[in-house]
Scaffold this motif. Structure first.
Motif, PDB file in Angstrom:
ATOM      1  N   THR A   5      -7.078  26.076   9.146  1.00  0.00           N
ATOM      2  CA  THR A   5      -7.391  24.685   9.455  1.00  0.00           C
ATOM      3  C   THR A   5      -6.383  24.196  10.488  1.00  0.00           C
ATOM      4  OG1 THR A   5      -8.148  24.359   7.188  1.00  0.00           O
ATOM      5  CG2 THR A   5      -7.747  22.389   8.485  1.00  0.00           C
ATOM      6  N   LEU A   6      -6.892  23.555  11.550  1.00  0.00           N
ATOM      7  CA  LEU A   6      -6.021  23.067  12.608  1.00  0.00           C
ATOM      8  C   LEU A   6      -6.567  21.771  13.176  1.00  0.00           C
ATOM      9  CD1 LEU A   6      -7.488  23.989  15.600  1.00  0.00           C
ATOM     10  CD2 LEU A   6      -7.005  26.158  14.513  1.00  0.00           C
ATOM     11  N   THR A   7      -5.715  21.040  13.867  1.00  0.00           N
ATOM     12  CA  THR A   7      -6.120  19.796  14.505  1.00  0.00           C
ATOM     13  C   THR A   7      -6.004  19.978  16.008  1.00  0.00           C
ATOM     14  OG1 THR A   7      -5.311  18.529  12.618  1.00  0.00           O
ATOM     15  CG2 THR A   7      -5.703  17.313  14.656  1.00  0.00           C
ATOM     16  N   GLU A   8      -7.120  19.757  16.700  1.00  0.00           N
ATOM     17  CA  GLU A   8      -7.173  19.917  18.147  1.00  0.00           C
ATOM     18  C   GLU A   8      -7.795  18.665  18.753  1.00  0.00           C
ATOM     19  OE1 GLU A   8      -8.851  23.143  21.380  1.00  0.00           O
ATOM     20  OE2 GLU A   8      -9.700  23.114  19.383  1.00  0.00           O
ATOM     21  N   ASN A   9      -7.068  18.033  19.661  1.00  0.00           N
ATOM     22  CA  ASN A   9      -7.525  16.793  20.297  1.00  0.00           C
ATOM     23  C   ASN A   9      -7.887  15.726  19.269  1.00  0.00           C
ATOM     24  OD1 ASN A   9      -7.247  17.890  22.906  1.00  0.00           O
ATOM     25  ND2 ASN A   9      -9.284  18.785  22.798  1.00  0.00           N
ATOM     26  N   ARG A  13     -10.525  21.032  12.531  1.00  0.00           N
ATOM     27  CA  ARG A  13     -11.576  22.050  12.451  1.00  0.00           C
ATOM     28  C   ARG A  13     -11.056  23.241  11.664  1.00  0.00           C
ATOM     29  NH1 ARG A  13     -11.763  26.376  16.602  1.00  0.00           N
ATOM     30  NH2 ARG A  13      -9.942  26.151  17.935  1.00  0.00           N
ATOM     31  N   ALA A  14     -11.996  24.035  11.192  1.00  0.00           N
ATOM     32  CA  ALA A  14     -11.646  25.217  10.398  1.00  0.00           C
ATOM     33  C   ALA A  14     -12.237  26.462  11.039  1.00  0.00           C
ATOM     34  CB  ALA A  14     -12.155  25.069   8.974  1.00  0.00           C
ATOM     35  N   ALA A  39      -4.525  23.372  20.075  1.00  0.00           N
ATOM     36  CA  ALA A  39      -3.761  22.917  18.903  1.00  0.00           C
ATOM     37  C   ALA A  39      -2.283  23.247  19.081  1.00  0.00           C
ATOM     38  CB  ALA A  39      -4.295  23.569  17.635  1.00  0.00           C
ATOM     39  N   LYS A  40      -1.429  22.342  18.668  1.00  0.00           N
ATOM     40  CA  LYS A  40       0.021  22.528  18.772  1.00  0.00           C
ATOM     41  C   LYS A  40       0.611  23.164  17.521  1.00  0.00           C
ATOM     42  CE  LYS A  40       0.182  20.301  22.697  1.00  0.00           C
ATOM     43  NZ  LYS A  40      -0.024  21.091  23.878  1.00  0.00           N
ATOM     44  N   LYS A  41      -0.051  23.001  16.391  1.00  0.00           N
ATOM     45  CA  LYS A  41       0.368  23.555  15.101  1.00  0.00           C
ATOM     46  C   LYS A  41      -0.878  23.989  14.342  1.00  0.00           C
ATOM     47  CE  LYS A  41       4.879  22.658  14.231  1.00  0.00           C
ATOM     48  NZ  LYS A  41       5.828  23.670  13.854  1.00  0.00           N
TER      49      LYS A  41
END
Length: 71
Positions: A5-9, A13-14, A39-41
């Motif tokens: 799971t990550l956060t982009e913009n 999303r997974a 994604a940065k993290k």
């Protein structure tokens, strides 16, 4: 099975991937590479182990980093 799971913009999303038991000549390698876009993290990685039916959870991971995970 691996769930990332990550956060982009600003949107979460997974990504789901399966890893097989490995093979020869680079076929079905045990190393998993997942594209995370901008994604940065990585918010969370969940590893599901089929034999033991256990799961491992890792949070707040760096991108562009190799992690070794053992059951």
């Amino acid at each position: 099975r691996v769930a990332v799971t990550l956060t982009e913009n600003g949107k979460q999303r997974a990504v789901y991937c399966d890893v097989s038991s490995g093979g020869s000549f680079g076929c079905s390698a045990l190393r998993l590479e997942i594209g995370v876009g901008k994604a940065k993290k990585i918010d969370e990685v969940v590893v599901y182990w089929p034999a033991s039916r256990q799961k491992q959870v890792f949070k707040n991971l760096d991108v562009n980093t190799l992690y070794g995970i053992t059951e």
